[in-house]
Design a protein around this motif. Structure first.
Motif, PDB file in Angstrom:
ATOM      1  N   ALA A  49       0.848  -1.202   0.000  1.00 41.21           N
ATOM      2  CA  ALA A  49       0.000   0.000   0.000  1.00 41.21           C
ATOM      3  C   ALA A  49       0.882   1.250   0.000  1.00 41.21           C
ATOM      4  CB  ALA A  49      -0.938  -0.022   1.202  1.00 41.21           C
ATOM      5  N   GLY A  50       0.251   2.413   0.009  1.00 39.90           N
ATOM      6  CA  GLY A  50       0.999   3.653  -0.163  1.00 39.90           C
ATOM      7  C   GLY A  50       1.095   4.531   1.063  1.00 39.90           C
ATOM      8  N   PHE A  51       1.077   3.948   2.243  1.00 40.39           N
ATOM      9  CA  PHE A  51       1.099   4.751   3.464  1.00 40.39           C
ATOM     10  C   PHE A  51       2.499   4.912   4.063  1.00 40.39           C
ATOM     11  CE2 PHE A  51      -3.161   2.715   3.369  1.00 40.39           C
ATOM     12  CZ  PHE A  51      -3.899   3.866   3.160  1.00 40.39           C
ATOM     13  N   HIS A  52       3.456   4.124   3.542  1.00 41.86           N
ATOM     14  CA  HIS A  52       4.845   4.217   3.988  1.00 41.86           C
ATOM     15  C   HIS A  52       4.974   3.972   5.488  1.00 41.86           C
ATOM     16  CE1 HIS A  52       5.555   5.733  -0.017  1.00 41.86           C
ATOM     17  NE2 HIS A  52       4.697   6.695   0.189  1.00 41.86           N
ATOM     18  N   ASN A  53       4.325   2.928   5.955  1.00 37.41           N
ATOM     19  CA  ASN A  53       4.433   2.564   7.371  1.00 37.41           C
ATOM     20  C   ASN A  53       4.623   1.049   7.488  1.00 37.41           C
ATOM     21  OD1 ASN A  53       1.919   1.395   6.972  1.00 37.41           O
ATOM     22  ND2 ASN A  53       0.818   2.754   8.342  1.00 37.41           N
ATOM     23  N   SER A  54       4.667   0.570   8.713  1.00 35.74           N
ATOM     24  CA  SER A  54       4.956  -0.845   8.928  1.00 35.74           C
ATOM     25  C   SER A  54       3.779  -1.755   8.606  1.00 35.74           C
ATOM     26  CB  SER A  54       5.387  -1.075  10.386  1.00 35.74           C
ATOM     27  OG  SER A  54       4.409  -0.589  11.282  1.00 35.74           O
ATOM     28  N   PHE A  55       2.622  -1.183   8.288  1.00 34.35           N
ATOM     29  CA  PHE A  55       1.444  -1.985   7.969  1.00 34.35           C
ATOM     30  C   PHE A  55       1.081  -1.902   6.484  1.00 34.35           C
ATOM     31  CE2 PHE A  55       0.779  -0.615  12.461  1.00 34.35           C
ATOM     32  CZ  PHE A  55       1.048  -1.847  13.033  1.00 34.35           C
ATOM     33  N   ASP A  56       2.066  -1.575   5.649  1.00 35.62           N
ATOM     34  CA  ASP A  56       1.807  -1.429   4.218  1.00 35.62           C
ATOM     35  C   ASP A  56       1.648  -2.758   3.483  1.00 35.62           C
ATOM     36  OD1 ASP A  56       1.464   1.233   3.797  1.00 35.62           O
ATOM     37  OD2 ASP A  56       3.335   1.573   2.719  1.00 35.62           O
ATOM     38  N   ARG A  57       2.081  -3.856   4.079  1.00 36.75           N
ATOM     39  CA  ARG A  57       1.897  -5.138   3.399  1.00 36.75           C
ATOM     40  C   ARG A  57       0.436  -5.552   3.523  1.00 36.75           C
ATOM     41  NH1 ARG A  57       3.837 -11.333   4.584  1.00 36.75           N
ATOM     42  NH2 ARG A  57       3.717 -12.055   2.431  1.00 36.75           N
ATOM     43  N   ARG A  58      -0.255  -5.592   2.393  1.00 35.27           N
ATOM     44  CA  ARG A  58      -1.669  -5.955   2.351  1.00 35.27           C
ATOM     45  C   ARG A  58      -1.860  -7.087   1.337  1.00 35.27           C
ATOM     46  NH1 ARG A  58      -4.662  -1.543   4.534  1.00 35.27           N
ATOM     47  NH2 ARG A  58      -3.203  -0.433   5.901  1.00 35.27           N
ATOM     48  N   PHE A  59      -3.106  -7.564   1.251  1.00 37.45           N
ATOM     49  CA  PHE A  59      -3.388  -8.723   0.403  1.00 37.45           C
ATOM     50  C   PHE A  59      -4.637  -8.480  -0.441  1.00 37.45           C
ATOM     51  CE2 PHE A  59      -1.017 -10.140   4.045  1.00 37.45           C
ATOM     52  CZ  PHE A  59      -0.072 -11.002   3.503  1.00 37.45           C
ATOM     53  N   ALA A  60      -4.667  -9.119  -1.602  1.00 35.14           N
ATOM     54  CA  ALA A  60      -5.818  -9.015  -2.505  1.00 35.14           C
ATOM     55  C   ALA A  60      -6.054 -10.366  -3.170  1.00 35.14           C
ATOM     56  CB  ALA A  60      -5.583  -7.941  -3.565  1.00 35.14           C
ATOM     57  N   LYS A  61      -7.288 -10.564  -3.584  1.00 40.90           N
ATOM     58  CA  LYS A  61      -7.610 -11.757  -4.368  1.00 40.90           C
ATOM     59  C   LYS A  61      -7.165 -11.578  -5.814  1.00 40.90           C
ATOM     60  CE  LYS A  61     -11.488 -14.724  -5.751  1.00 40.90           C
ATOM     61  NZ  LYS A  61     -12.946 -14.974  -5.617  1.00 40.90           N
ATOM     62  N   VAL A  62      -7.259 -10.360  -6.326  1.00 46.71           N
ATOM     63  CA  VAL A  62      -7.021  -9.984  -7.723  1.00 46.71           C
ATOM     64  C   VAL A  62      -8.078 -10.657  -8.613  1.00 46.71           C
ATOM     65  CG1 VAL A  62      -5.368  -9.781  -9.613  1.00 46.71           C
ATOM     66  CG2 VAL A  62      -4.564  -9.672  -7.251  1.00 46.71           C
ATOM     67  N   VAL A  63      -9.207 -10.006  -8.695  1.00 44.04           N
ATOM     68  CA  VAL A  63     -10.383 -10.527  -9.395  1.00 44.04           C
ATOM     69  C   VAL A  63     -10.219 -10.331 -10.896  1.00 44.04           C
ATOM     70  CG1 VAL A  63     -12.876 -10.293  -9.649  1.00 44.04           C
ATOM     71  CG2 VAL A  63     -11.813  -9.999  -7.392  1.00 44.04           C
ATOM     72  N   ASP A  64     -10.509 -11.355 -11.655  1.00 45.89           N
ATOM     73  CA  ASP A  64     -10.435 -11.265 -13.123  1.00 45.89           C
ATOM     74  C   ASP A  64     -11.341 -10.151 -13.631  1.00 45.89           C
ATOM     75  OD1 ASP A  64      -8.681 -13.377 -13.249  1.00 45.89           O
ATOM     76  OD2 ASP A  64     -10.216 -14.870 -13.755  1.00 45.89           O
ATOM     77  N   GLY A  65     -10.837  -9.391 -14.593  1.00 46.59           N
ATOM     78  CA  GLY A  65     -11.630  -8.342 -15.221  1.00 46.59           C
ATOM     79  C   GLY A  65     -11.573  -7.004 -14.514  1.00 46.59           C
ATOM     80  N   ILE A  66     -10.873  -6.930 -13.389  1.00 47.90           N
ATOM     81  CA  ILE A  66     -10.727  -5.675 -12.646  1.00 47.90           C
ATOM     82  C   ILE A  66      -9.325  -5.129 -12.866  1.00 47.90           C
ATOM     83  CG2 ILE A  66     -10.739  -4.605 -10.358  1.00 47.90           C
ATOM     84  CD1 ILE A  66     -13.500  -5.431 -11.236  1.00 47.90           C
ATOM     85  N   ARG A  67      -9.224  -3.825 -13.128  1.00 46.64           N
ATOM     86  CA  ARG A  67      -7.915  -3.184 -13.310  1.00 46.64           C
ATOM     87  C   ARG A  67      -7.317  -2.811 -11.947  1.00 46.64           C
ATOM     88  NH1 ARG A  67     -10.959  -0.354 -16.847  1.00 46.64           N
ATOM     89  NH2 ARG A  67     -10.760   1.584 -15.659  1.00 46.64           N
ATOM     90  N   TYR A  68      -6.155  -3.369 -11.645  1.00 44.11           N
ATOM     91  CA  TYR A  68      -5.422  -3.049 -10.421  1.00 44.11           C
ATOM     92  C   TYR A  68      -4.218  -2.197 -10.801  1.00 44.11           C
ATOM     93  CZ  TYR A  68      -8.114  -6.726  -8.089  1.00 44.11           C
ATOM     94  OH  TYR A  68      -9.128  -7.503  -7.569  1.00 44.11           O
ATOM     95  N   ALA A  69      -4.052  -1.069 -10.101  1.00 41.04           N
ATOM     96  CA  ALA A  69      -2.938  -0.187 -10.417  1.00 41.04           C
ATOM     97  C   ALA A  69      -2.591   0.650  -9.176  1.00 41.04           C
ATOM     98  CB  ALA A  69      -3.293   0.737 -11.604  1.00 41.04           C
ATOM     99  N   PRO A  70      -1.329   1.105  -9.098  1.00 46.22           N
ATOM    100  CA  PRO A  70      -0.190   0.836  -9.987  1.00 46.22           C
ATOM    101  C   PRO A  70       0.295  -0.619  -9.834  1.00 46.22           C
ATOM    102  CG  PRO A  70       0.195   2.771  -8.597  1.00 46.22           C
ATOM    103  CD  PRO A  70      -0.961   2.044  -8.006  1.00 46.22           C
ATOM    104  N   GLN A  71       0.556  -1.277 -10.956  1.00 42.04           N
ATOM    105  CA  GLN A  71       0.956  -2.683 -10.942  1.00 42.04           C
ATOM    106  C   GLN A  71       2.244  -2.923 -10.174  1.00 42.04           C
ATOM    107  OE1 GLN A  71      -0.152  -5.864 -12.593  1.00 42.04           O
ATOM    108  NE2 GLN A  71      -2.039  -4.765 -12.053  1.00 42.04           N
ATOM    109  N   ARG A  72       3.115  -1.908 -10.106  1.00 41.08           N
ATOM    110  CA  ARG A  72       4.375  -2.085  -9.381  1.00 41.08           C
ATOM    111  C   ARG A  72       4.133  -2.422  -7.907  1.00 41.08           C
ATOM    112  NH1 ARG A  72       3.671   3.287 -10.376  1.00 41.08           N
ATOM    113  NH2 ARG A  72       3.535   4.700  -8.563  1.00 41.08           N
ATOM    114  N   ARG A  73       2.986  -2.062  -7.378  1.00 38.97           N
ATOM    115  CA  ARG A  73       2.715  -2.363  -5.969  1.00 38.97           C
ATOM    116  C   ARG A  73       2.476  -3.860  -5.763  1.00 38.97           C
ATOM    117  NH1 ARG A  73       2.808   1.730  -2.789  1.00 38.97           N
ATOM    118  NH2 ARG A  73       2.663   3.829  -3.641  1.00 38.97           N
ATOM    119  N   LEU A  74       2.024  -4.547  -6.784  1.00 37.88           N
ATOM    120  CA  LEU A  74       1.947  -5.999  -6.717  1.00 37.88           C
ATOM    121  C   LEU A  74       3.338  -6.613  -6.822  1.00 37.88           C
ATOM    122  CD1 LEU A  74      -1.187  -6.703  -8.939  1.00 37.88           C
ATOM    123  CD2 LEU A  74      -0.964  -7.281  -6.521  1.00 37.88           C
TER     124      LEU A  74
END
Length: 399
Positions: free
Chosen positions: A370-395
């Protein structure tokens, strides 16, 4: 309560399609949905808002002209909706959102297609700069998680709010502030110096740009917030000519700030699923069972019974989901004792999916930064087909 929904686009065919998407999913008892009568009426509505703004800036009484946007609970407007006034100033959907927020009685404003690069923003920051309460891609307008409570189907970002519930909260917040614009923001929120210690610079500065420490932050009133808001002279004019509209502006902007900049990072406030990830001993039932985690996430009453008093964020109508003050939690003696006594080896690898609002085994999740620049920035997603996720570099940089 039935919420009125007004859908505005300068292409009537598209507006009709959007309304159909909403009607296909939204409970008819909860929403009364209508399109704007036509492009001329939309343009006339914007002109009335501009007249009201001009009068406020001149210190004159508000014109008596009726406005299309008055009394609307949820205003849905396309970002590409373009209005040009007599001075050739251009007003996009964002401009209309800003005008409606200040000069019309709208509770919630949704702007479509303003940020087309992502349907799910992996930074989780949420476009605080926008005066819309929600910015989404039009393809997501028919998502059930916007219009009805659980259960939800697949894609439903955890940061979203059910719109009918958002309307009620915004109306209630406005009422509280209108009764006392000089109330201190942190007092209403119940925030202490210890709670605020982990506010980011951007969060601190949004609420009180001139404050250098918590003592100064604590003096910021709702009136002071409006006086220093990005709306400049329009905001000040509201305080002088229409205090209730100023209260609505403060309620909407501070609520969005609280959701995105204070709760979002999960280090000043923490909501239930992220708390359970850190303290799995708070999960009622079998900690090895995913169903127990998802049930615990929805059972606020059971969690309250397991926690000491004084930890919850209890300011009514300011957040869309239950949350607790993280600093109070991690320093509480009883919580520390439970943590020390708990056998963490019993806990399977479990992830909370930010894009579908549920827990799953970690092997079925994608981690991202995530983009908060803290110790809790590691998050999780399912990554659903057909949905645009961005910025891809975060994955790419997850974990």
């Amino acid at each position: 309560m039935t919420c009125t929904v007004l859908v505005c686009d300068d292409e009537p065919t598209l507006a009709a399609e959007w309304i159909q998407r909403i009607c296909d999913i939204a409970p008819a008892s909860a929403y009364a949905i209508r399109p704007a009568p036509g492009n001329e009426q939309i343009a006339e509505g914007v002109k009335v808002l501009l007249k009201r703004r001009h009068a406020a800036r001149q210190g004159a009484a508000r014109p008596a002209d009726p406005c299309l946007f008055d009394g609307v609970d949820i205003l849905v407007v396309d970002y590409d909706l373009l209005h040009v006034d007599e001075d050739n100033a251009r007003y996009t959907g964002e401009g209309v959102a800003r005008l409606a927020r200040s000069f019309a009685d709208c509770a919630i404003v949704v702007v479509l297609n303003q940020f087309p690069e992502a349907q799910f923003d992996l930074s989780l920051r949420g476009h605080l700069i926008s005066h819309a309460d929600l910015n989404i891609d039009v393809e997501l307008l028919g998502t059930d998680g916007l219009w009805r409570p659980r259960p939800w189907k697949d894609f439903r970002p955890w940061s979203w709010q059910v719109l009918s519930e958002s309307v009620a909260r915004q109306r209630d917040r406005t009422e509280v502030i209108a009764n006392d614009l000089d109330a201190k923001v942190v007092d209403i929120l119940g925030m202490t110096a210890a709670d605020a210690a982990r506010l980011s610079d951007s969060a601190f500065g949004f609420l009180a740009p001139a404050a250098g420490d918590f003592a100064a932050l604590a003096t910021q009133s709702f009136r002071g917030f409006v006086e220093h808001a990005s709306d400049g002279r329009d905001a000040i004019a509201l305080l002088e000519r229409d205090p209730r509209a100023a209260a609505a502006l403060a309620a909407a902007r501070i609520s969005k700030w609280l959701e995105r900049e204070v709760l979002g990072p999960q280090d000043v406030l923490v909501d239930i699923p992220h708390l359970l990830q850190r303290y799995p001993f708070l999960v009622a039932g079998d900690v090895t069972d995913i169903d127990a985690w998802n049930a615990a996430m929805e059972d606020e009453a059971a969690l309250r019974a397991r926690l000491p008093d004084g930890l919850w964020f209890d300011a009514p109508n300011w957040l869309s989901r239950p949350a607790l003050w993280w600093r109070r939690l991690e320093t509480d003696a009883d919580i520390r004792k439970q943590r020390l006594e708990f056998d963490f080896s019993r806990v399977p690898d479990i992830a909370f999916l930010e894009d579908v609002s549920s827990f799953c085994p970690i092997e079925a999740a994608r981690d991202f930064r995530a983009g908060f620049h803290n110790s809790f920035d590691r998050r999780f997603a399912k990554v659903v087909d057909g949905i645009r996720y961005a910025p891809q570099r975060r994955l790419a940089f997850g974990g």
